[in-house]
Enzyme design. Structure first.
Site, PDB file in Angstrom:
ATOM      1  N   ALA A 134      91.342  77.368  41.696  1.00 56.51           N
ATOM      2  CA  ALA A 134      90.363  77.116  40.642  1.00 56.51           C
ATOM      3  C   ALA A 134      90.620  75.754  40.004  1.00 56.51           C
ATOM      4  CB  ALA A 134      90.452  78.208  39.590  1.00 56.51           C
ATOM      5  N   GLY A 176      92.158  80.991  43.298  1.00 57.47           N
ATOM      6  CA  GLY A 176      90.746  81.354  43.372  1.00 57.47           C
ATOM      7  C   GLY A 176      90.194  81.200  44.780  1.00 57.47           C
ATOM      8  N   GLU A 215      91.100  84.321  46.438  1.00 57.24           N
ATOM      9  CA  GLU A 215      90.220  85.396  45.959  1.00 57.24           C
ATOM     10  C   GLU A 215      88.839  85.306  46.611  1.00 57.24           C
ATOM     11  OE1 GLU A 215      91.089  84.434  41.801  1.00 57.24           O
ATOM     12  OE2 GLU A 215      91.575  86.555  41.521  1.00 57.24           O
ATOM     13  N   GLU A 234      99.146  81.531  40.594  1.00 59.83           N
ATOM     14  CA  GLU A 234      98.812  81.639  39.164  1.00 59.83           C
ATOM     15  C   GLU A 234     100.020  81.910  38.285  1.00 59.83           C
ATOM     16  OE1 GLU A 234      97.084  82.922  41.627  1.00 59.83           O
ATOM     17  OE2 GLU A 234      94.918  82.779  41.267  1.00 59.83           O
TER      18      GLU A 234
END
Lengths: 258, 257
Positions: free
Chosen positions: A66, A109, A112, A132
């Site tokens: 992200a 991300g 994900e 993360e």
């Protein structure tokens, strides 16, 4: 003309390809980009010329995660009001097969997003990771949930706690991905698999996906009942008539996707 | 840019000289890092079609600099942090890598030579799995490669007895590919590298890749990877050039593309 700012889409032989298009930022995901990806998927899901959706990234990496700058100054209230993860919920509603072609870094991300795909093909040397924890947070777009359902609690905790990089071979061993291919042939091999699916009866693919997804979430008994309904439902399709007639007549079926 | 090695690229060949001659080119952490960085640079440098690793002075490489070893050292961690990344970088490289073994290759210096694709040796060269003499085991991938090169029994013998292998014995036992007389050393090393640098580089890389698969995969999975490798080779310009040259009865000129 490209209607999108952060992705590129194309459609060939009933296969829609969505490419993340921020190669210089290793396709790091910002909110608009996720919105564009899921929006494009929904359009392709409704487009009857599309039978399979392929998701990949431009450049050397699928996605390094992200966009950290974007969320640095957020607080719980701003995040609740923004409700950015609602976009991520929409991936689960896509009915057509989604093939992910991943390479390089598949982090945070990006990981994900890869886990939102139905099947994953990875280049040799692809690395997966949930880093993360190293930033004092944790995955927020389904990472802890989807990974755990895929690989089980033990491995999920290890990977999520350490943030370590997971090789393609390890990912394959644990069922995270379907196949490892030479990096030079990532798209060619992905398109071959997509072509195979294009020729399968579309409604079967949809209802199989629907039922398999229920198997992940439902207790077995409810899942069995659900599967049965989908099985019955397919007998309302032309492709079921065609498939079974062709089988009896010992010829190749000609499916219409209806 | 580098302090413990010398690195230049000339005519498609990357020359990497271990450059601590007064220490017989013994490894210190900085040299591990610099070898790794140089191999990485050569891997990504499109000019480079062959890499040669050799030693400055009379030794190829005498292994870990024992002056750096003390009682507090975590030997496993040193491998994870320095030697492992260096050896992995060499293994990941799909260009041909030649160890031009000019003198003694001992300990991790032996391992470095083993990690290369070719070992050509001068009359002054020797190999020594010296680890046993200080109560350690061969490291930096040593036994992984050694057993493949000379077989289990010989690998065991070299590692447990720790005896020096001369250049001639190295060639005889399959440790080395070629022995070069002292007076022809520079010339023949250059010729060996020059030849490699004119071959179809992509196909060489794919052969290296396939050989790795051959020891890692089941036969069925290997055949699938082989098919992918041949598909990639079949798309190269060098493959087309090879076919054209054959048809036209001339020598092919490979570009590495």
């Amino acid at each position: 003309m490209n209607r999108f700012e952060f992705i590129e889409t194309s459609l060939k032989r009933n296969i829609a390809v969505i490419e993340l298009n921020r190669p210089r930022q290793l396709n790091s995901l910002n909110r608009k980009m996720v919105n564009e990806i899921v929006g494009a998927m929904e359009e392709f899901d409704r487009d009857e010329n599309v039978r399979v959706i392929v998701l990949t990234g431009k450049g050397r990496s699928f996605s390094a995660g992200a966009d950290i700058d974007e969320m640095m100054d957020d607080n719980p209230v701003s995040l609740e009001q923004l409700n950015q993860f609602a976009d991520w919920d929409r991936f689960a509603l896509i009915k057509k097969p989604i093939l992910g072609a991943v390479k390089g870094f598949v982090f945070g991300g990006g990981f994900e997003l890869a886990l939102c795909c139905d099947l994953l093909i990875a280049s040799i040397g692809t690395e997966f990771s949930f880093p993360e924890v190293g930033l004092g947070v944790m995955p927020g777009a389904g990472g802890t949930q989807r990974l755990t359902k895929l690989v089980g609690r033990t491995k999920a905790l290890e990977w999520l706690w350490t943030g370590e990089r997971i090789s393609a071979e390890t990912a394959l061993k644990h069922g995270v991905i379907n196949k490892i291919v030479a990096s030079e042939l990532l798209m060619e091999e992905t398109m071959k698999l997509a072509d195979r699916l294009v020729n399968q009866p579309l409604l079967s693919l949809r209802l199989i996906k629907d039922s398999v997804n229920k198997a992940v979430d439902y207790p077995l008994y409810e899942g069995m009942q659900y599967e049965r309904k989908n099985f019955y439902l397919l007998f309302a399709s032309q492709d079921q008539k065609e498939g079974m007639t062709a089988f009896v007549e010992k010829r190749k079926p000609n499916y219409q996707g209806k | 840019m580098f302090e413990t090695i010398r690195y230049d690229v000339k005519n498609g060949i990357a020359w990497l000289y271990l450059n601590r001659p007064d220490k017989l080119n013994a490894f210190i952490a900085q040299m591990n890092r610099e070898v790794k960085d140089a191999i990485k640079a050569a891997t990504f440098d499109e000019q480079v079609r062959c890499i040669v690793i050799s030693g400055e002075g009379r030794a190829f490489c005498s292994g870990q600099d024992l002056a750096e070893v003390d009682e507090k050292m975590d030997h496993g961690q040193v491998l994870r942090d320095y030697y492992g990344p260096m050896i992995k970088q060499i293994r990941q490289c799909e260009k041909p890598i030649v160890a031009a073994v000019n003198g003694v290759a001992a300990g991790a210096g032996f391992s470095l030579a083993l990690a290369c694709d070719f070992r050509i040796v001068s009359e002054r060269a020797s190999f020594l799995n010296a680890f046993i003499h200080v109560g350690l085991i061969p490291d930096s991938g040593n036994l992984y490669y050694l057993t493949k090169l000379v077989g289990h029994a010989k690998a065991l013998e070299l590692s447990i007895l720790g005896e020096k292998v001369s250049a001639t014995d190295a060639v005889a036992s399959g440790l080395a590919n070629k022995l070069i007389p002292l007076d022809l050393w520079d010339e023949e090393v250059s010729a060996f590298a020059a030849n490699l640098s004119t071959l179809p580089t992509k196909a060489i890389g794919l052969i290296k890749r396939s050989l790795k698969f051959a020891t890692e995969l089941t036969f069925e999975d290997y055949l699938e990877q082989e098919a992918q490798g041949q598909r990639i080779a079949g798309l190269t310009i060098d493959h087309r050039e090879g076919i054209h040259a054959f048809m036209e009865k001339r020598k092919p000129v490979f570009s590495g593309q």
